[in-house]
Design a protein around this motif. Structure first.
Motif, PDB file in Angstrom:
ATOM      1  N   MET A  23       0.748  -1.239  -0.053  1.00 44.64           N
ATOM      2  CA  MET A  23      -0.074  -0.168   0.086  1.00 44.64           C
ATOM      3  C   MET A  23       0.882   1.275  -0.132  1.00 44.64           C
ATOM      4  SD  MET A  23      -3.190   1.069   2.667  1.00 44.64           S
ATOM      5  CE  MET A  23      -4.241  -0.185   2.218  1.00 44.64           C
ATOM      6  N   THR A  24       0.613   2.189  -0.694  1.00 42.84           N
ATOM      7  CA  THR A  24       1.018   3.511  -0.945  1.00 42.84           C
ATOM      8  C   THR A  24       0.467   4.622   0.179  1.00 42.84           C
ATOM      9  OG1 THR A  24      -0.114   4.215  -2.504  1.00 42.84           O
ATOM     10  CG2 THR A  24       1.896   3.013  -2.957  1.00 42.84           C
ATOM     11  N   TYR A  25       1.236   5.760   0.439  1.00 38.54           N
ATOM     12  CA  TYR A  25       0.745   6.592   1.253  1.00 38.54           C
ATOM     13  C   TYR A  25      -0.593   7.464   0.868  1.00 38.54           C
ATOM     14  CZ  TYR A  25       1.138  11.230   4.127  1.00 38.54           C
ATOM     15  OH  TYR A  25       0.804  12.003   4.903  1.00 38.54           O
ATOM     16  N   ALA A  26      -0.690   7.388  -0.513  1.00 37.04           N
ATOM     17  CA  ALA A  26      -1.847   7.652  -1.257  1.00 37.04           C
ATOM     18  C   ALA A  26      -3.150   6.843  -0.971  1.00 37.04           C
ATOM     19  CB  ALA A  26      -1.895   8.006  -2.467  1.00 37.04           C
ATOM     20  N   GLU A  27      -2.736   5.577  -0.996  1.00 38.14           N
ATOM     21  CA  GLU A  27      -3.642   4.885  -0.987  1.00 38.14           C
ATOM     22  C   GLU A  27      -4.375   4.460   0.625  1.00 38.14           C
ATOM     23  OE1 GLU A  27      -2.569   1.529  -4.436  1.00 38.14           O
ATOM     24  OE2 GLU A  27      -1.547   1.432  -2.666  1.00 38.14           O
ATOM     25  N   LEU A  28      -3.279   4.851   1.595  1.00 42.80           N
ATOM     26  CA  LEU A  28      -3.612   4.766   3.001  1.00 42.80           C
ATOM     27  C   LEU A  28      -4.637   5.999   3.209  1.00 42.80           C
ATOM     28  CD1 LEU A  28      -3.264   4.103   5.976  1.00 42.80           C
ATOM     29  CD2 LEU A  28      -1.044   5.562   6.026  1.00 42.80           C
ATOM     30  N   LYS A  29      -4.333   7.049   2.583  1.00 41.67           N
ATOM     31  CA  LYS A  29      -5.095   8.271   3.081  1.00 41.67           C
ATOM     32  C   LYS A  29      -6.389   8.042   2.543  1.00 41.67           C
ATOM     33  CE  LYS A  29      -1.836  11.035   1.496  1.00 41.67           C
ATOM     34  NZ  LYS A  29      -1.450  12.393   0.867  1.00 41.67           N
ATOM     35  N   THR A  30      -6.564   7.347   1.333  1.00 42.18           N
ATOM     36  CA  THR A  30      -7.918   7.276   0.684  1.00 42.18           C
ATOM     37  C   THR A  30      -8.772   6.412   1.526  1.00 42.18           C
ATOM     38  OG1 THR A  30      -7.147   7.657  -1.495  1.00 42.18           O
ATOM     39  CG2 THR A  30      -8.962   6.507  -1.362  1.00 42.18           C
ATOM     40  N   LEU A  31      -8.267   5.216   1.921  1.00 38.65           N
ATOM     41  CA  LEU A  31      -8.654   4.385   2.656  1.00 38.65           C
ATOM     42  C   LEU A  31      -9.202   4.689   3.982  1.00 38.65           C
ATOM     43  CD1 LEU A  31      -9.826   1.293   3.094  1.00 38.65           C
ATOM     44  CD2 LEU A  31      -7.524   0.618   3.893  1.00 38.65           C
ATOM     45  N   VAL A  32      -8.463   5.422   4.810  1.00 42.10           N
ATOM     46  CA  VAL A  32      -8.801   6.209   6.021  1.00 42.10           C
ATOM     47  C   VAL A  32      -9.871   7.250   6.056  1.00 42.10           C
ATOM     48  CG1 VAL A  32      -8.021   7.672   7.778  1.00 42.10           C
ATOM     49  CG2 VAL A  32      -6.479   5.763   7.205  1.00 42.10           C
ATOM     50  N   LEU A  33      -9.910   7.771   4.933  1.00 46.46           N
ATOM     51  CA  LEU A  33     -10.967   8.990   4.684  1.00 46.46           C
ATOM     52  C   LEU A  33     -12.195   8.084   4.647  1.00 46.46           C
ATOM     53  CD1 LEU A  33     -11.215  12.051   4.343  1.00 46.46           C
ATOM     54  CD2 LEU A  33     -10.864  11.555   1.951  1.00 46.46           C
TER      55      LEU A  33
ATOM     56  N   THR B 241       5.967  11.526   2.721  1.00 42.41           N
ATOM     57  CA  THR B 241       5.668  12.614   2.154  1.00 42.41           C
ATOM     58  C   THR B 241       5.166  12.484   0.870  1.00 42.41           C
ATOM     59  OG1 THR B 241       7.760  12.895   1.456  1.00 42.41           O
ATOM     60  CG2 THR B 241       7.321  13.734   3.516  1.00 42.41           C
ATOM     61  N   GLU B 242       5.317  11.735   0.103  1.00 39.35           N
ATOM     62  CA  GLU B 242       4.956  11.832  -1.395  1.00 39.35           C
ATOM     63  C   GLU B 242       4.135  10.584  -1.366  1.00 39.35           C
ATOM     64  OE1 GLU B 242       5.971  13.760  -3.532  1.00 39.35           O
ATOM     65  OE2 GLU B 242       7.717  14.567  -2.301  1.00 39.35           O
ATOM     66  N   ASP B 243       3.162  10.613  -2.557  1.00 38.42           N
ATOM     67  CA  ASP B 243       1.930   9.830  -2.563  1.00 38.42           C
ATOM     68  C   ASP B 243       2.399   8.318  -2.868  1.00 38.42           C
ATOM     69  OD1 ASP B 243      -0.100  11.881  -1.905  1.00 38.42           O
ATOM     70  OD2 ASP B 243      -0.611  12.034  -4.160  1.00 38.42           O
ATOM     71  N   ASP B 244       3.581   8.104  -3.484  1.00 39.44           N
ATOM     72  CA  ASP B 244       4.032   6.862  -3.686  1.00 39.44           C
ATOM     73  C   ASP B 244       4.737   6.311  -2.780  1.00 39.44           C
ATOM     74  OD1 ASP B 244       6.104   8.425  -4.377  1.00 39.44           O
ATOM     75  OD2 ASP B 244       6.422   7.437  -6.337  1.00 39.44           O
ATOM     76  N   ASP B 245       5.042   6.807  -1.475  1.00 33.25           N
ATOM     77  CA  ASP B 245       5.733   6.553  -0.500  1.00 33.25           C
ATOM     78  C   ASP B 245       5.124   5.456   0.587  1.00 33.25           C
ATOM     79  OD1 ASP B 245       7.638   8.298  -0.948  1.00 33.25           O
ATOM     80  OD2 ASP B 245       7.160   9.949   0.740  1.00 33.25           O
ATOM     81  N   THR B 246       6.110   4.546   0.804  1.00 37.61           N
ATOM     82  CA  THR B 246       5.806   3.299   1.623  1.00 37.61           C
ATOM     83  C   THR B 246       6.744   2.880   2.547  1.00 37.61           C
ATOM     84  OG1 THR B 246       4.487   1.289   1.662  1.00 37.61           O
ATOM     85  CG2 THR B 246       6.468   1.578  -0.084  1.00 37.61           C
ATOM     86  N   ASP B 247       6.655   2.025   3.350  1.00 32.68           N
ATOM     87  CA  ASP B 247       7.627   1.521   4.285  1.00 32.68           C
ATOM     88  C   ASP B 247       7.214  -0.033   4.615  1.00 32.68           C
ATOM     89  OD1 ASP B 247       5.669   1.366   6.232  1.00 32.68           O
ATOM     90  OD2 ASP B 247       6.310   3.456   7.093  1.00 32.68           O
TER      91      ASP B 247
ATOM     92  N   ASN C  82       3.384  -4.437   4.290  1.00 30.52           N
ATOM     93  CA  ASN C  82       3.095  -5.724   4.916  1.00 30.52           C
ATOM     94  C   ASN C  82       1.988  -5.738   5.995  1.00 30.52           C
ATOM     95  OD1 ASN C  82       5.342  -7.613   3.563  1.00 30.52           O
ATOM     96  ND2 ASN C  82       6.537  -5.876   4.728  1.00 30.52           N
ATOM     97  N   ASN C  83       1.621  -4.670   6.556  1.00 25.56           N
ATOM     98  CA  ASN C  83       0.599  -4.628   7.531  1.00 25.56           C
ATOM     99  C   ASN C  83      -0.129  -3.227   7.566  1.00 25.56           C
ATOM    100  OD1 ASN C  83       2.988  -6.588   8.757  1.00 25.56           O
ATOM    101  ND2 ASN C  83       1.187  -6.991   9.942  1.00 25.56           N
ATOM    102  N   PRO C  84      -0.650  -3.222   6.488  1.00 30.27           N
ATOM    103  CA  PRO C  84      -1.098  -1.641   6.402  1.00 30.27           C
ATOM    104  C   PRO C  84      -2.592  -1.764   7.527  1.00 30.27           C
ATOM    105  CG  PRO C  84      -1.897  -3.104   4.295  1.00 30.27           C
ATOM    106  CD  PRO C  84      -0.653  -3.739   5.351  1.00 30.27           C
ATOM    107  N   ASN C  85      -2.945  -2.747   7.713  1.00 29.55           N
ATOM    108  CA  ASN C  85      -4.104  -2.505   8.748  1.00 29.55           C
ATOM    109  C   ASN C  85      -3.740  -1.753  10.068  1.00 29.55           C
ATOM    110  OD1 ASN C  85      -2.694  -4.914   9.084  1.00 29.55           O
ATOM    111  ND2 ASN C  85      -4.217  -5.864  10.096  1.00 29.55           N
TER     112      ASN C  85
END
Length: 207
Positions: A1-11, A131-137, A142-145
């Motif tokens: 999951m990317t940072y952008a996808e995380l923000k979309t899901l949380v919203l 910071t960037e939309d395609d950032d991840t860690d 592995n555990n976006p939940n």
């Protein structure tokens, strides 16, 4: 999951599009929470800390949440309190440091070093800033939940839509704590077994 996808899901989970401009702040707060709670090897780093003869102060790693192991030559430094450090240094004697305390981003050593050298420090750090939309860690991959649950824990008090009957905050708290505990248990088991660490997504339903 990317940072952008995380923000979309949380919203989507928040059901409140007005929070969009604040999502980066909530994620940052969530990262601070996760950095305190996670005990996984992916957050561990090695640093070399310079020690100067005659000075009891040395710089601790700026991103250190927890110091795990400090070695000065063949001596393993033991953590103690500032009060104890003061007692140990009260006589003005110097030597090879055996103890340390943390204060204002510094290590305070006792006894005061009589020689210069380096401390090899293994420590647990913080999650890196997204910071960037395609950032991840490693965790978001592995555990976006866990990211989702931690971010929702920061959002719920802000939107003030919880009641004792609904238990909205407590549900997110339970999801988060269950997943973090599972991941920490896995990391501990792997550490002692000597095998490679595998990050897995724990079971459980998402609201």
């Amino acid at each position: 999951m990317t940072y952008a996808e995380l923000k979309t899901l949380v919203l989507q989970y928040s059901h409140n599009n007005a929070l969009e401009e604040l999502l980066s702040t909530f994620v940052t707060l969530a990262q601070a929470r996760m950095s305190r709670d996670l005990k996984v090897t992916e957050l561990e780093s090695l640093a070399t800390i310079s020690v100067t003869a005659g000075s009891k102060y040395a710089d601790a790693p700026s991103d250190a949440v927890e110091l795990l192991d400090l070695q000065f030559g063949d001596v393993t430094l033991q953590q103690t309190t500032l009060t104890d450090i003061g007692v140990r240094n009260a006589s003005g004697a110097s030597g090879t440091p055996t103890h340390y305390a943390r204060y204002a981003g510094k290590l305070v050593l006792a006894p005061t070093p009589d020689t210069s050298g380096n401390i090899e420090c293994i420590y647990r750090g913080r999650l890196g800033v997204l910071t960037e939309d395609d950032d991840t860690d490693f965790l978001l991959t592995n555990n976006p939940n866990i990211y989702v649950y931690a971010t929702m824990l920061e959002i719920v008090p802000f939107i003030k839509e919880d009641t004792p009957e609904a238990g909205y905050h407590n549900r997110w708290k339970k999801y988060y704590e269950t997943e973090v505990a599972g991941l920490n248990d896995l990391a501990e088991d792997t550490r002692w077994s000597g095998g490679p660490l595998q990050i897995i997504q724990q079971g459980g339903s998402t609201p």
